[in-house]
Design an enzyme around this catalytic site. Structure first.
Site, PDB file in Angstrom:
ATOM      1  N   LYS A  96       0.852  -1.183   0.000  1.00 31.36           N
ATOM      2  CA  LYS A  96       0.000   0.000   0.000  1.00 31.36           C
ATOM      3  C   LYS A  96       0.888   1.232   0.000  1.00 31.36           C
ATOM      4  O   LYS A  96       1.904   1.274   0.709  1.00 31.36           O
ATOM      5  CB  LYS A  96      -0.910  -0.031   1.232  1.00 31.36           C
ATOM      6  CG  LYS A  96      -1.937   1.098   1.287  1.00 31.36           C
ATOM      7  CD  LYS A  96      -2.838   0.939   2.503  1.00 31.36           C
ATOM      8  CE  LYS A  96      -3.870   2.056   2.600  1.00 31.36           C
ATOM      9  NZ  LYS A  96      -4.763   1.885   3.763  1.00 31.36           N
TER      10      LYS A  96
ATOM     11  N   SER B 105      -9.623   2.195   2.954  1.00 26.80           N
ATOM     12  CA  SER B 105      -8.744   2.923   2.059  1.00 26.80           C
ATOM     13  C   SER B 105      -7.761   2.033   1.308  1.00 26.80           C
ATOM     14  O   SER B 105      -7.032   2.506   0.433  1.00 26.80           O
ATOM     15  CB  SER B 105      -7.952   3.959   2.867  1.00 26.80           C
ATOM     16  OG  SER B 105      -7.128   3.300   3.834  1.00 26.80           O
TER      17      SER B 105
ATOM     18  N   SER C 266     -10.085  -0.388   7.220  1.00 27.08           N
ATOM     19  CA  SER C 266      -9.559  -0.255   5.863  1.00 27.08           C
ATOM     20  C   SER C 266      -8.825  -1.462   5.324  1.00 27.08           C
ATOM     21  O   SER C 266      -8.365  -1.446   4.188  1.00 27.08           O
ATOM     22  CB  SER C 266      -8.654   0.981   5.778  1.00 27.08           C
ATOM     23  OG  SER C 266      -9.408   2.158   5.921  1.00 27.08           O
TER      24      SER C 266
END
Length: 483
Positions: free
Chosen positions: A76, A151, A175
């Site tokens: 990420k 997210s 998330s």
């Protein structure tokens, strides 16, 4: 090769059925072909990936072994990676190349993983849909008109589309677990402090936690093994021994006490999801688990408490992005105030600005006691509810989300509607507990997840339950059409 799980890749590499370089080249070609449809990557690192893959093959040739040695993953894009853009999905950091590796990145690299790239995400991890990224929205591989969740939607979409077997992610209010539910994956948020936050660009420091996203509980166990552990660089890291997560996967569920909170099945839950959760409960009962209804009476206060605490911490953490030291700087500022104002106004997107403003307000003189302090007191009540519940049960089960993935843009005009989608996940972050989402079925062709919560440092218990469930169901094996 792209259909193999992380565990299958580990066995294939060990048996010399293919090399890490061959696998890496295959997946890089697949990303180039398919990712334009879903926009799951911000940066690709082809040269680094091939260098790491060749090094992993050399290590294996020299007799070294390891489940992650030569395994392709992605990070990420809020984990700092030395010499590679680390953007946090924001214009503010579009030109930022980290001077060091985050602990998670360095630990996984030492284990021999191959980094294919950095995945798309909601800007500074603020969002539930992966639509606030400066690099554009990520699309759900199960239906390209729907969101993948946020997210960590880029990591989730990439794994779901079989572009790679697993990826790192972070969870501040759900998330990891919410995107896992929306894309038919297994996602694990570890206990707060289990995985180092050093080099993980902060949203809300007391809530953020890194973890794995993969197709199976077995794969999550492998990736978490490489990520977890004490880090002296992180003042919130906990010096607690890391067990062998894979060793506990095959334990019996006979007599396991599973609590089902009555508050989870309220009017806000899609009844079709409720039916799938009840079906999951029956499956676990067949495996010997004992079901008990419990209560989490302060759950109703969790969302307002979270959306005071998280923005308050965000307003403090993001104050460092001022156009002076690093990141975006506006053109031709008149003076220092203009530099600050325009750099932040132009560099941050609307959702980030909204949360900074809410947080600054909650921390301001005259409002701190009324909002932030009260929210922290509620946080303690939420934690106490869980502690009381875990005196009676071993695991808590319920839905991951109240609804399946919504259409792109459907909630953009009403941020609160998106915030309400976190109702089942944020309590684990407020309490610092480990939580896992696993595939449990489909509604209108869109995946649905069931969530498991456990006491502190009981990630192995969650992985055990999920693995046993996945041995007797096939939801996690389904693949989106076209991928």
């Amino acid at each position: 090769m792209h259909h193999m799980t992380l565990a299958e890749i580990a066995r294939g590499l060990a048996d010399k059925k293919f090399s890490s370089e061959e696998l890496t080249r295959t997946l890089l070609a697949r990303i180039a072909q398919l990712d334009p449809q879903i926009n799951s990557f911000i940066s690709l690192t082809e040269d680094l990936a091939l260098t790491q893959a060749k090094a992993a093959d050399a290590r294996r040739a020299n007799g070294e072994s390891g489940a992650l040695l030569g395994a392709p993953i992605a990070h990420k894009d809020l984990f700092c990676t030395q010499g590679i853009r680390t953007s946090c999905g924001s214009k503010m950091l579009d030109n930022f190349k980290a001077p060091y590796d985050a602990t998670v990145v360095s630990k996984l690299a030492a284990a021999g993983t191959v980094t294919l790239g950095k995945t798309n995400m909601d800007e500074f991890a603020m969002g539930s849909a992966n639509e606030s990224s400066w690099y554009g929205a990520v699309k759900n591989p199960w239906n390209l008109e729907h969101v993948p969740g946020g997210s960590s939607g880029g990591s989730a979409a990439a794994v779901a589309a079989r572009l790679l077997p697993a990826a790192t992610a972070t969870d501040t209010g759900g998330s990891i677990r919410q995107p896992a539910a929306f894309t038919n994956l297994t996602g694990l948020k570890p206990t707060y402090g289990r995985v180092s936050r050093w080099g993980m660009i902060a949203y809300a420091s007391s809530l953020d936690q890194g973890g794995p996203l993969a197709r199976t509980a077995e794969d999550c166990a492998l990736l978490l093994q490489g990520m977890a552990g004490f880090d002296p660089n992180d003042s919130t890291s906990i010096d607690e021994p890391v067990p062998d997560y894979s060793a506990s996967l095959n334990g019996s569920l006979q007599g396991l006490r599973i609590g089902v909170p009555k508050e989870y099945f309220s009017a806000g839950l899609d009844p079709r999801i409720a039916d799938l959760i009840h079906a999951s409960i029956k499956e676990l009962e067949k495996l010997g688990a004992v079901i008990k209804e419990i209560s989490l009476p302060n759950m109703q206060h969790a969302i307002p408490a979270y959306y005071v605490i998280a923005p308050a911490e965000a307003s403090s953490n993001l104050s460092r992005f001022d156009g002076v030291r690093f990141g975006y700087r506006c053109e031709n500022p008149k003076d220092l105030e203009d530099l600050y104002t325009r750099s932040r106004g132009e560099g941050f997107g609307s959702e980030v600005q909204r949360r900074i403003m809410v947080g600054a307000y909650a921390l301001s003189a005259g409002y701190y006691d009324a909002y932030y302090l009260k929210a922290q007191k509620i946080r303690r009540l939420v934690k106490n509810d869980f502690m009381n519940a875990f005196n009676e049960v071993d695991v808590i089960l319920g839905p991951t989300t109240p609804n399946p993935a919504w259409k792109l843009g459907a909630k953009n005009s009403d941020p609160v509607a998106a915030y309400l989608e976190d109702v089942y996940t944020i309590t684990a972050n407020l309490a610092g507990l480990p939580g896992l989402s696993m595939p449990a079925g489909f509604v209108d062709g869109l995946p649905v997840g069931v969530q498991l919560l456990a006491p502190y440092f009981q990630e192995g218990r969650l992985l055990n339950v999920a693995h046993q469930y996945q041995l007797h169901t096939d939801w996690h094996t389904r693949t989106p059409t076209g991928f």
